[in-house]
Design an enzyme around this catalytic site. Structure first.
Site, PDB file in Angstrom:
ATOM      1  N   GLY A   1     -10.186  -9.228   3.455  1.00 46.56           N
ATOM      2  CA  GLY A   1     -10.855  -8.345   2.488  1.00 46.56           C
ATOM      3  C   GLY A   1     -10.576  -8.869   1.091  1.00 46.56           C
ATOM      4  O   GLY A   1     -10.182 -10.028   0.913  1.00 46.56           O
ATOM      5  N   ARG A   2     -10.751  -7.992   0.111  1.00 52.67           N
ATOM      6  CA  ARG A   2     -10.516  -8.398  -1.287  1.00 52.67           C
ATOM      7  C   ARG A   2      -9.114  -8.973  -1.485  1.00 52.67           C
ATOM      8  O   ARG A   2      -8.921  -9.991  -2.138  1.00 52.67           O
ATOM      9  CB  ARG A   2     -10.618  -7.188  -2.210  1.00 52.67           C
ATOM     10  CG  ARG A   2     -11.993  -6.643  -2.416  1.00 52.67           C
ATOM     11  CD  ARG A   2     -11.872  -5.537  -3.472  1.00 52.67           C
ATOM     12  NE  ARG A   2     -13.102  -4.796  -3.616  1.00 52.67           N
ATOM     13  CZ  ARG A   2     -13.458  -3.792  -2.827  1.00 52.67           C
ATOM     14  NH1 ARG A   2     -12.678  -3.423  -1.824  1.00 52.67           N
ATOM     15  NH2 ARG A   2     -14.590  -3.152  -3.031  1.00 52.67           N
ATOM     16  N   ILE A   3      -8.116  -8.290  -0.901  1.00 49.12           N
ATOM     17  CA  ILE A   3      -6.728  -8.712  -1.134  1.00 49.12           C
ATOM     18  C   ILE A   3      -6.455 -10.035  -0.414  1.00 49.12           C
ATOM     19  O   ILE A   3      -5.835 -10.942  -0.987  1.00 49.12           O
ATOM     20  CB  ILE A   3      -5.737  -7.598  -0.719  1.00 49.12           C
ATOM     21  CG1 ILE A   3      -5.961  -6.355  -1.607  1.00 49.12           C
ATOM     22  CG2 ILE A   3      -4.288  -8.092  -0.838  1.00 49.12           C
ATOM     23  CD1 ILE A   3      -5.209  -5.106  -1.182  1.00 49.12           C
TER      24      ILE A   3
ATOM     25  N   THR B   1       2.131  -6.509   3.268  1.00 45.65           N
ATOM     26  CA  THR B   1       1.942  -5.636   2.104  1.00 45.65           C
ATOM     27  C   THR B   1       0.812  -4.649   2.389  1.00 45.65           C
ATOM     28  O   THR B   1       0.267  -4.056   1.453  1.00 45.65           O
ATOM     29  CB  THR B   1       1.592  -6.459   0.836  1.00 45.65           C
ATOM     30  OG1 THR B   1       0.479  -7.307   1.125  1.00 45.65           O
ATOM     31  CG2 THR B   1       2.761  -7.296   0.366  1.00 45.65           C
TER      32      THR B   1
ATOM     33  N   ARG C   1       0.105  -2.102   5.740  1.00 47.30           N
ATOM     34  CA  ARG C   1       0.658  -0.849   6.251  1.00 47.30           C
ATOM     35  C   ARG C   1       1.677  -1.186   7.331  1.00 47.30           C
ATOM     36  O   ARG C   1       1.426  -2.044   8.184  1.00 47.30           O
ATOM     37  CB  ARG C   1      -0.435   0.033   6.853  1.00 47.30           C
ATOM     38  CG  ARG C   1      -1.316   0.760   5.842  1.00 47.30           C
ATOM     39  CD  ARG C   1      -0.548   1.855   5.092  1.00 47.30           C
ATOM     40  NE  ARG C   1      -1.377   2.586   4.167  1.00 47.30           N
ATOM     41  CZ  ARG C   1      -1.511   2.289   2.861  1.00 47.30           C
ATOM     42  NH1 ARG C   1      -0.862   1.257   2.343  1.00 47.30           N
ATOM     43  NH2 ARG C   1      -2.275   3.023   2.081  1.00 47.30           N
TER      44      ARG C   1
ATOM     45  N   GLU D   1       8.390   5.591   6.091  1.00 45.45           N
ATOM     46  CA  GLU D   1       8.739   5.415   4.670  1.00 45.45           C
ATOM     47  C   GLU D   1       9.156   6.757   4.088  1.00 45.45           C
ATOM     48  O   GLU D   1       8.485   7.753   4.346  1.00 45.45           O
ATOM     49  CB  GLU D   1       7.537   4.853   3.899  1.00 45.45           C
ATOM     50  CG  GLU D   1       7.141   3.464   4.382  1.00 45.45           C
ATOM     51  CD  GLU D   1       5.889   2.908   3.734  1.00 45.45           C
ATOM     52  OE1 GLU D   1       5.321   3.565   2.846  1.00 45.45           O
ATOM     53  OE2 GLU D   1       5.469   1.817   4.110  1.00 45.45           O
TER      54      GLU D   1
ATOM     55  N   HIS E   1       7.389  -0.112  -0.912  1.00 49.19           N
ATOM     56  CA  HIS E   1       5.939   0.139  -0.984  1.00 49.19           C
ATOM     57  C   HIS E   1       5.445   0.094  -2.439  1.00 49.19           C
ATOM     58  O   HIS E   1       4.922   1.092  -2.959  1.00 49.19           O
ATOM     59  CB  HIS E   1       5.585   1.494  -0.349  1.00 49.19           C
ATOM     60  CG  HIS E   1       4.129   1.576   0.070  1.00 49.19           C
ATOM     61  ND1 HIS E   1       3.714   2.178   1.230  1.00 49.19           N
ATOM     62  CD2 HIS E   1       3.002   1.124  -0.524  1.00 49.19           C
ATOM     63  CE1 HIS E   1       2.392   2.102   1.332  1.00 49.19           C
ATOM     64  NE2 HIS E   1       1.936   1.472   0.259  1.00 49.19           N
TER      65      HIS E   1
ATOM     66  N   ALA F   1       3.576  -2.798  -3.748  1.00 53.69           N
ATOM     67  CA  ALA F   1       2.737  -3.981  -3.977  1.00 53.69           C
ATOM     68  C   ALA F   1       1.743  -3.764  -5.119  1.00 53.69           C
ATOM     69  O   ALA F   1       1.458  -4.672  -5.887  1.00 53.69           O
ATOM     70  CB  ALA F   1       2.002  -4.359  -2.695  1.00 53.69           C
TER      71      ALA F   1
HETATM   72  C1  DGY Z   1      -2.606   1.852  -1.444  1.00 51.70           C
HETATM   73  O1  DGY Z   1      -3.245   1.885  -2.501  1.00 51.70           O
HETATM   74  O2  DGY Z   1      -3.095   2.132  -0.361  1.00 51.70           O
HETATM   75  C2  DGY Z   1      -1.188   1.452  -1.536  1.00 51.70           C
HETATM   76  O3  DGY Z   1      -0.582   1.346  -0.330  1.00 51.70           O
HETATM   77  C3  DGY Z   1      -0.440   2.348  -2.469  1.00 51.70           C
HETATM   78  O4  DGY Z   1      -0.576   1.715  -3.675  1.00 51.70           O
END
Ligand code: DGY
Length: 335
Positions: A157-159, A237, A239, A268, A287, A289
């Site tokens: 995806g984008r990330i 980074t 889930r 978490e 958590h 990122a």
């Molecule tokens: C998200 O945006 O889903 C992150 O896990 C929290 O910043």
């Protein structure tokens, strides 16, 4: 004011709250952290909009308590905390904040890769503990190169794309697996599509970027970890639920993989007796990122804009459940 909105965190930047205040009376959770379930069930009763984040479980029970609820705007890209079907069934719009956190998450992904492979967190502890006794020794805390290695991206995806772009600066070969192959992105970013097994087997760094869905839950388990190189690192980074944490702990203990950089966990905050806390070949983050000031502010502002649009009957930019949108109410209609 015509509308009422409840904001679940008292850390949402004023800039975002001011946007909501233009159309609604805003009540902000007055305690630190997240409201208890009991408080949330009470607060939702009279509100038209809920400004929430990943801490709150937005399920059918909560939506039923919020009889007037029109929109749930989450300050997050992930939306596994919101029951989308329940929201759609009740014509409640749900929104998220994609795009504005992409670069921050990609930055942290690279930071975890570098940190765990070059043992930075471990070295920091070593120096602070007064263990550094000899000026320089050839093999003190040697790690592994990032430069020129193979990065496997799980979920393009984008990330995933933003991580791949950074990896090019490290002369890395980038391969990926996604349920949807995207040849345009492959050409544009010089990325190679492979089967999930191939990506697991060939990567020096395997980085998770899929959303948590029923199909992706525990999709990296003992079998998948066993396919990885013993010298490889797993970075997550996305889930925690995507990786079977028990299997990951066993793989790290057995030396099936070399280490892990983790921003997310099955539970978490992480529990104090979690074996990951004792492992030197693991870098842990709480958590965060997306945790740059720029990114978190942009997320809050985007969530606010989505919420306001929904309240005003407009189509929010980041509407998740398209079927919940009923269009602008007809002012001529009495109902
Ligand atoms: C998200 O945006 O889903 C992150 O896990 C929290 O910043």
């Amino acid at each position: 004011m015509a509308f009422h909105v409840y904001v679940t965190s008292n850390e949402v930047p004023e800039e975002a709250l001011d946007i909501v205040r233009q159309v609604a009376e805003v009540k902000v959770n007055d305690s630190d952290g997240t409201p208890s379930r009991e408080v949330l069930l009470r607060e939702v009763v009279d509100v038209d909009g809920l400004f929430c984040n990943i801490n709150e479980k937005i399920d059918a029970q909560l939506m039923d308590a919020g009889k007037k609820l029109k929109v749930v705007a989450s300050m997050s890209v992930g939306f596994d905390h919101i029951d989308q079907a329940a929201a759609t069934a009740r014509s409640i719009m749900t929104t998220n904040t994609p795009g504005v956190l992409t670069e921050a998450v990609a930055d942290e992904t690279l930071a975890l890769m570098l940190d765990v492979s070059r043992r930075i967190a471990e070295a920091d502890k070593y120096v602070r503990a007064g263990k550094w006794k000899i000026k320089w020794t050839p093999m003190l805390m040697v790690g592994r190169d990032v430069y020129g290695k193979t990065l496997g991206i799980y979920g393009l995806g984008r990330i995933g794309v933003a991580v791949a772009n950074r990896a090019r600066g490290f002369n890395m070969k980038v391969i990926y697996y996604d349920v949807f192959r995207n040849q345009e992105l492959e050409k544009k970013h010089g990325i190679e599509f492979k089967s999930k097994e191939e990506v697991l087997r060939e990567s020096d760094f395997f980085s998770v970027h899929v959303p948590l869905l029923p199909e992706t839950r525990n999709s990296i388990g003992a079998k998948e970890l066993a396919m990885m190189k013993r010298t490889a690192f797993l970075i997550n980074t996305a889930r925690g639920g995507v990786v079977d944490e028990k299997a990951l702990i066993e793989a790290l203990q057995a030396g099936t993989i070399a280490g892990a950089g983790l921003d997310v966990f099955e539970k978490e905050p992480i529990e104090i007796d979690n074996p990951l806390l004792k492992m030197d070949n693991v870098v842990l983050a709480p958590h965060l990122a997306s945790g740059s000031i720029e990114s978190r502010t942009a997320m809050a502002v985007l969530a606010a804009k989505n919420l306001v649009a929904a309240l005003q009957g407009e189509l929010p930019t980041n509407l998740l459940n398209k079927d919940s949108y009923r269009g602008k109410p007809n002012p001529a209609s009495k109902s």
